[in-house]
Scaffold this motif. Structure first.
Motif, mmCIF file in Angstrom:
data_model
loop_
_atom_site.group_PDB
_atom_site.id
_atom_site.type_symbol
_atom_site.label_atom_id
_atom_site.label_comp_id
_atom_site.label_asym_id
_atom_site.label_seq_id
_atom_site.Cartn_x
_atom_site.Cartn_y
_atom_site.Cartn_z
ATOM 1 N N LEU A 4 0.877 -1.163 0.000
ATOM 2 C CA LEU A 4 0.000 0.000 0.000
ATOM 3 C C LEU A 4 0.917 1.216 0.000
ATOM 4 O O LEU A 4 1.713 1.379 0.922
ATOM 5 C CB LEU A 4 -0.898 0.026 1.239
ATOM 6 C CG LEU A 4 -1.823 -1.170 1.465
ATOM 7 C CD1 LEU A 4 -2.599 -1.014 2.769
ATOM 8 C CD2 LEU A 4 -2.785 -1.349 0.312
ATOM 9 N N ALA A 24 -2.830 0.246 -4.077
ATOM 10 C CA ALA A 24 -2.644 -1.088 -3.526
ATOM 11 C C ALA A 24 -2.206 -2.064 -4.610
ATOM 12 O O ALA A 24 -2.626 -1.957 -5.768
ATOM 13 C CB ALA A 24 -3.941 -1.577 -2.892
ATOM 14 N N PHE A 29 -8.305 -5.738 -4.318
ATOM 15 C CA PHE A 29 -8.613 -4.484 -3.642
ATOM 16 C C PHE A 29 -10.105 -4.335 -3.361
ATOM 17 O O PHE A 29 -10.493 -3.892 -2.286
ATOM 18 C CB PHE A 29 -8.107 -3.333 -4.513
ATOM 19 C CG PHE A 29 -8.306 -1.968 -3.928
ATOM 20 C CD1 PHE A 29 -9.253 -1.112 -4.442
ATOM 21 C CD2 PHE A 29 -7.512 -1.539 -2.872
ATOM 22 C CE1 PHE A 29 -9.440 0.152 -3.925
ATOM 23 C CE2 PHE A 29 -7.681 -0.263 -2.343
ATOM 24 C CZ PHE A 29 -8.641 0.583 -2.866
ATOM 25 N N TYR A 32 -11.664 -5.652 -0.054
ATOM 26 C CA TYR A 32 -11.167 -5.168 1.227
ATOM 27 C C TYR A 32 -11.899 -3.916 1.695
ATOM 28 O O TYR A 32 -12.264 -3.059 0.879
ATOM 29 C CB TYR A 32 -9.671 -4.848 1.126
ATOM 30 C CG TYR A 32 -8.786 -6.055 1.223
ATOM 31 C CD1 TYR A 32 -8.726 -6.986 0.197
ATOM 32 C CD2 TYR A 32 -8.008 -6.278 2.362
ATOM 33 C CE1 TYR A 32 -7.915 -8.110 0.302
ATOM 34 C CE2 TYR A 32 -7.188 -7.389 2.469
ATOM 35 C CZ TYR A 32 -7.150 -8.296 1.441
ATOM 36 O OH TYR A 32 -6.344 -9.409 1.540
ATOM 37 N N VAL A 34 -11.210 -0.497 3.256
ATOM 38 C CA VAL A 34 -10.027 0.351 3.206
ATOM 39 C C VAL A 34 -10.295 1.621 3.995
ATOM 40 O O VAL A 34 -11.427 2.111 4.050
ATOM 41 C CB VAL A 34 -9.613 0.684 1.765
ATOM 42 C CG1 VAL A 34 -8.949 -0.508 1.113
ATOM 43 C CG2 VAL A 34 -10.804 1.140 0.921
ATOM 44 N N ASP A 52 -15.977 0.568 3.420
ATOM 45 C CA ASP A 52 -16.085 -0.886 3.508
ATOM 46 C C ASP A 52 -17.131 -1.397 2.526
ATOM 47 O O ASP A 52 -18.217 -0.817 2.442
ATOM 48 C CB ASP A 52 -16.469 -1.298 4.932
ATOM 49 C CG ASP A 52 -16.443 -2.789 5.108
ATOM 50 O OD1 ASP A 52 -17.458 -3.448 4.819
ATOM 51 O OD2 ASP A 52 -15.391 -3.310 5.525
ATOM 52 N N ARG A 71 -12.941 5.363 -3.385
ATOM 53 C CA ARG A 71 -12.104 4.289 -3.898
ATOM 54 C C ARG A 71 -12.396 4.085 -5.377
ATOM 55 O O ARG A 71 -13.530 4.244 -5.829
ATOM 56 C CB ARG A 71 -12.342 2.991 -3.116
ATOM 57 C CG ARG A 71 -13.735 2.415 -3.251
ATOM 58 C CD ARG A 71 -14.000 1.309 -2.228
ATOM 59 N NE ARG A 71 -13.076 0.196 -2.383
ATOM 60 C CZ ARG A 71 -12.895 -0.758 -1.459
ATOM 61 N NH1 ARG A 71 -13.582 -0.725 -0.328
ATOM 62 N NH2 ARG A 71 -12.047 -1.731 -1.673
ATOM 63 N N ASN A 73 -11.880 0.997 -7.618
ATOM 64 C CA ASN A 73 -11.469 -0.407 -7.631
ATOM 65 C C ASN A 73 -10.759 -0.789 -8.921
ATOM 66 O O ASN A 73 -9.914 -1.685 -8.925
ATOM 67 C CB ASN A 73 -12.676 -1.306 -7.399
ATOM 68 C CG ASN A 73 -13.206 -1.219 -5.985
ATOM 69 O OD1 ASN A 73 -12.473 -0.901 -5.046
ATOM 70 N ND2 ASN A 73 -14.492 -1.495 -5.810
ATOM 71 N N ASN A 76 -7.308 0.181 -8.224
ATOM 72 C CA ASN A 76 -6.763 -0.268 -6.934
ATOM 73 C C ASN A 76 -6.287 0.913 -6.090
ATOM 74 O O ASN A 76 -5.221 0.838 -5.449
ATOM 75 C CB ASN A 76 -5.604 -1.255 -7.137
ATOM 76 C CG ASN A 76 -6.066 -2.596 -7.631
ATOM 77 O OD1 ASN A 76 -7.256 -2.860 -7.758
ATOM 78 N ND2 ASN A 76 -5.125 -3.467 -7.941
ATOM 79 N N CYS A 95 -2.690 4.488 5.108
ATOM 80 C CA CYS A 95 -3.686 3.708 4.394
ATOM 81 C C CYS A 95 -3.739 2.316 5.028
ATOM 82 O O CYS A 95 -2.694 1.748 5.367
ATOM 83 C CB CYS A 95 -3.260 3.631 2.924
ATOM 84 S SG CYS A 95 -4.318 2.655 1.862
ATOM 85 N N ALA A 97 -5.864 -1.593 4.837
ATOM 86 C CA ALA A 97 -6.788 -2.486 4.147
ATOM 87 C C ALA A 97 -7.008 -3.718 5.014
ATOM 88 O O ALA A 97 -6.050 -4.261 5.574
ATOM 89 C CB ALA A 97 -6.246 -2.877 2.786
ATOM 90 N N GLU A 106 -4.875 -7.960 7.158
ATOM 91 C CA GLU A 106 -4.797 -6.519 7.185
ATOM 92 C C GLU A 106 -3.410 -6.061 6.804
ATOM 93 O O GLU A 106 -2.407 -6.740 7.083
ATOM 94 C CB GLU A 106 -5.209 -5.928 8.534
ATOM 95 C CG GLU A 106 -4.303 -6.215 9.696
ATOM 96 C CD GLU A 106 -4.782 -5.428 10.926
ATOM 97 O OE1 GLU A 106 -4.922 -6.037 11.990
ATOM 98 O OE2 GLU A 106 -4.998 -4.203 10.799
#
Length: 118
Positions: A4, A24, A29, A32, A34, A52, A71, A73, A76, A95, A97, A106
């Motif tokens: 990360l 990430a 990704f 998770y 984050v 989340d 985020r 995705n 990432n 950061c 995750a 994690e």
């Protein structure tokens, strides 16, 4: 290998904005939760904002109305848009995750320094 990598920190004046990014690699990704945490010397780690997949978005009281977590995705990447910065926003932003799937996973980034000072 999971990484990360945060970027976007710096020294800014009160009332201005910054956008932090966290890229990430090595994880799925999108699966998770984050988050951004802040560490200030002499204080505990503080959860600033969480994104989340199951529970949605959560902000600390100090971040509500000023910060936006987002985020992408496909890239990432996790972002934290910070507006109307104040001196008490100063700290190292990390950061994070995490995911629970049979086991707990994690990961942490290395952190990026944000200093808000006139």
């Amino acid at each position: 290998q999971v990484q990360l990598v945060e970027s976007g920190g710096g020294t800014v004046q009160p009332g201005t904005s910054l956008r932090l990014s966290c890229v990430a690699s090595g994880i799925t990704f999108s699966a998770y939760g984050v988050a951004w945490y802040r560490h200030t010397p002499g204080k505990a780690f503080e959860l600033v904002a969480l994104n989340d997949p199951l529970t949605g978005i959560t902000y600390s009281d100090s971040a509500k109305g000023r910060f936006t977590i987002a985020r992408d995705n496909a890239k990432n990447t996790l972002y934290l848009q910070m507006n109307t910065l104040r001196p008490d926003d100063t700290g190292v932003y990390f950061c994070h995750a995490s995911m629970d799937l049979v086991s707990h996973y994690e990961y942490w980034g290395q952190g990026t320094q944000v200093t808000v000072s006139s």
